[in-house]
Design an enzyme around this catalytic site. Structure first.
Site, PDB file in Angstrom:
ATOM      1  N   ASN A   1     -12.464  -1.703  -4.944  1.00  0.00           N
ATOM      2  CA  ASN A   1     -12.235  -1.826  -6.145  1.00  0.00           C
ATOM      3  C   ASN A   1     -13.437  -2.466  -6.671  1.00  0.00           C
ATOM      4  O   ASN A   1     -13.901  -3.561  -6.410  1.00  0.00           O
ATOM      5  CB  ASN A   1     -11.006  -2.938  -6.187  1.00  0.00           C
ATOM      6  CG  ASN A   1     -10.847  -3.234  -7.736  1.00  0.00           C
ATOM      7  OD1 ASN A   1     -11.260  -2.964  -8.781  1.00  0.00           O
ATOM      8  ND2 ASN A   1      -9.910  -4.008  -7.766  1.00  0.00           N
TER       9      ASN A   1
ATOM     10  N   CYS B   1      -6.544  -6.084  -7.268  1.00  0.00           N
ATOM     11  CA  CYS B   1      -6.282  -5.582  -5.875  1.00  0.00           C
ATOM     12  C   CYS B   1      -5.282  -6.603  -5.055  1.00  0.00           C
ATOM     13  O   CYS B   1      -4.863  -6.162  -4.072  1.00  0.00           O
ATOM     14  CB  CYS B   1      -7.414  -4.913  -5.489  1.00  0.00           C
ATOM     15  SG  CYS B   1      -8.976  -6.032  -5.169  1.00  0.00           S
ATOM     16  N   HIS B   2      -5.505  -7.905  -5.341  1.00  0.00           N
ATOM     17  CA  HIS B   2      -5.134  -8.847  -4.463  1.00  0.00           C
ATOM     18  C   HIS B   2      -3.420  -8.892  -4.690  1.00  0.00           C
ATOM     19  O   HIS B   2      -2.797  -9.418  -3.810  1.00  0.00           O
ATOM     20  CB  HIS B   2      -5.367 -10.216  -4.937  1.00  0.00           C
ATOM     21  CG  HIS B   2      -5.324 -10.688  -6.396  1.00  0.00           C
ATOM     22  ND1 HIS B   2      -5.989 -10.263  -7.452  1.00  0.00           N
ATOM     23  CD2 HIS B   2      -4.255 -11.383  -7.131  1.00  0.00           C
ATOM     24  CE1 HIS B   2      -5.558 -10.716  -8.691  1.00  0.00           C
ATOM     25  NE2 HIS B   2      -4.406 -11.494  -8.312  1.00  0.00           N
TER      26      HIS B   2
ATOM     27  N   GLU C   1      -1.090 -17.196  -9.131  1.00  0.00           N
ATOM     28  CA  GLU C   1      -0.269 -16.538 -10.030  1.00  0.00           C
ATOM     29  C   GLU C   1       1.287 -16.662  -9.926  1.00  0.00           C
ATOM     30  O   GLU C   1       1.913 -16.864 -10.857  1.00  0.00           O
ATOM     31  CB  GLU C   1      -0.473 -15.113  -9.697  1.00  0.00           C
ATOM     32  CG  GLU C   1      -1.913 -14.551 -10.340  1.00  0.00           C
ATOM     33  CD  GLU C   1      -2.018 -12.834  -9.902  1.00  0.00           C
ATOM     34  OE1 GLU C   1      -0.934 -12.278  -9.853  1.00  0.00           O
ATOM     35  OE2 GLU C   1      -2.950 -12.478 -10.292  1.00  0.00           O
TER      36      GLU C   1
ATOM     37  N   TYR D   1       0.723  -1.145  -0.038  1.00  0.00           N
ATOM     38  CA  TYR D   1       0.016   0.024   0.044  1.00  0.00           C
ATOM     39  C   TYR D   1       0.948   1.325  -0.097  1.00  0.00           C
ATOM     40  O   TYR D   1       0.539   2.128  -0.701  1.00  0.00           O
ATOM     41  CB  TYR D   1      -1.021   0.050   1.237  1.00  0.00           C
ATOM     42  CG  TYR D   1      -2.038  -1.283   1.247  1.00  0.00           C
ATOM     43  CD1 TYR D   1      -3.049  -1.235   0.441  1.00  0.00           C
ATOM     44  CD2 TYR D   1      -1.595  -2.122   2.243  1.00  0.00           C
ATOM     45  CE1 TYR D   1      -3.810  -2.304   0.465  1.00  0.00           C
ATOM     46  CE2 TYR D   1      -2.537  -3.229   2.356  1.00  0.00           C
ATOM     47  CZ  TYR D   1      -3.595  -3.343   1.418  1.00  0.00           C
ATOM     48  OH  TYR D   1      -4.251  -4.605   1.573  1.00  0.00           O
TER      49      TYR D   1
END
Length: 196
Positions: A140, A148-149, A179, A117
């Site tokens: 979001n 946003c993850h 991912e 952040y």
């Protein structure tokens, strides 16, 4: 008269997702799976009360079908096939300017990478705005198209961060692991979800 709105719910490797768009084919929102398909549909109806549901996938506009294919690829760990998500037009006009800036930067975080952040706040020229970044990420409307993850608390932070999708932090961790595998990383190579 505002543009007409539509939505569709569709299956992915993680469950039933949703996507909403206007008649100009700009996305107005997307939805990660809720606990079941019915809950996802109810969530989409609540989020987009003016939208008409289009239930038959073959009848959807080609651009929306490509967007869904990109989300399916992303959630199945086929990252290269998810690149179409960067090409989609998002209608973020209802969001505050700071939120638009946060989400635009978040959207460009590469697959398998993360930012904190605080790093996003610093990149926006507002180094003291980490908490405001967290609030923007928490609102979001385009998850997972805007990933946003991929935004975590800073290393060493006692904050756990959050994730507003069904399943909370467990869902966030699952997305990051998908991912990590898609990019050939081990899960432990990413920054810790809990700032440790």
């Amino acid at each position: 008269m505002p543009p007409r709105q539509f939505f569709h719910c569709y299956e992915t490797a993680l469950g039933c997702c949703g996507i909403a768009w206007n008649e100009r084919l700009a996305l107005i929102g997307s939805q990660l799976p809720e606990e079941n398909a019915g809950a996802t549909r109810d969530r989409m109806r609540a989020r987009f009360p003016a939208a008409r549901e289009l239930p038959l996938e073959p009848e959807l506009p080609a651009l929306i079908q490509r967007a869904m294919a990109g989300v399916r690829a992303l959630l199945a760990g086929q990252g290269r096939d998810a690149e179409v998500l960067l090409e989609l037009e998002l209608d973020d006009s209802a969001l505050p300017e700071f939120h638009r800036q946060v989400l635009a930067l978040t959207r460009r975080i590469p697959l398998g990478q993360t930012l904190s952040y605080g790093e996003i706040a610093a990149r926006l020229g507002q180094p003291g705005a980490a908490r405001a970044v967290g609030q923007a990420e928490g609102h979001n409307p385009f998850a997972p198209i805007v990933p946003c993850h991929r935004v975590l608390p800073s290393s060493g932070s006692r904050a756990r961060g959050g994730f507003s999708a069904h399943g909370g932090l467990a869902t966030k961790q699952r997305l990051l692991l998908i991912e990590a595998r898609a990019t050939g990383q081990l899960g432990g190579e990413q920054a810790s979800l809990f700032g440790a």
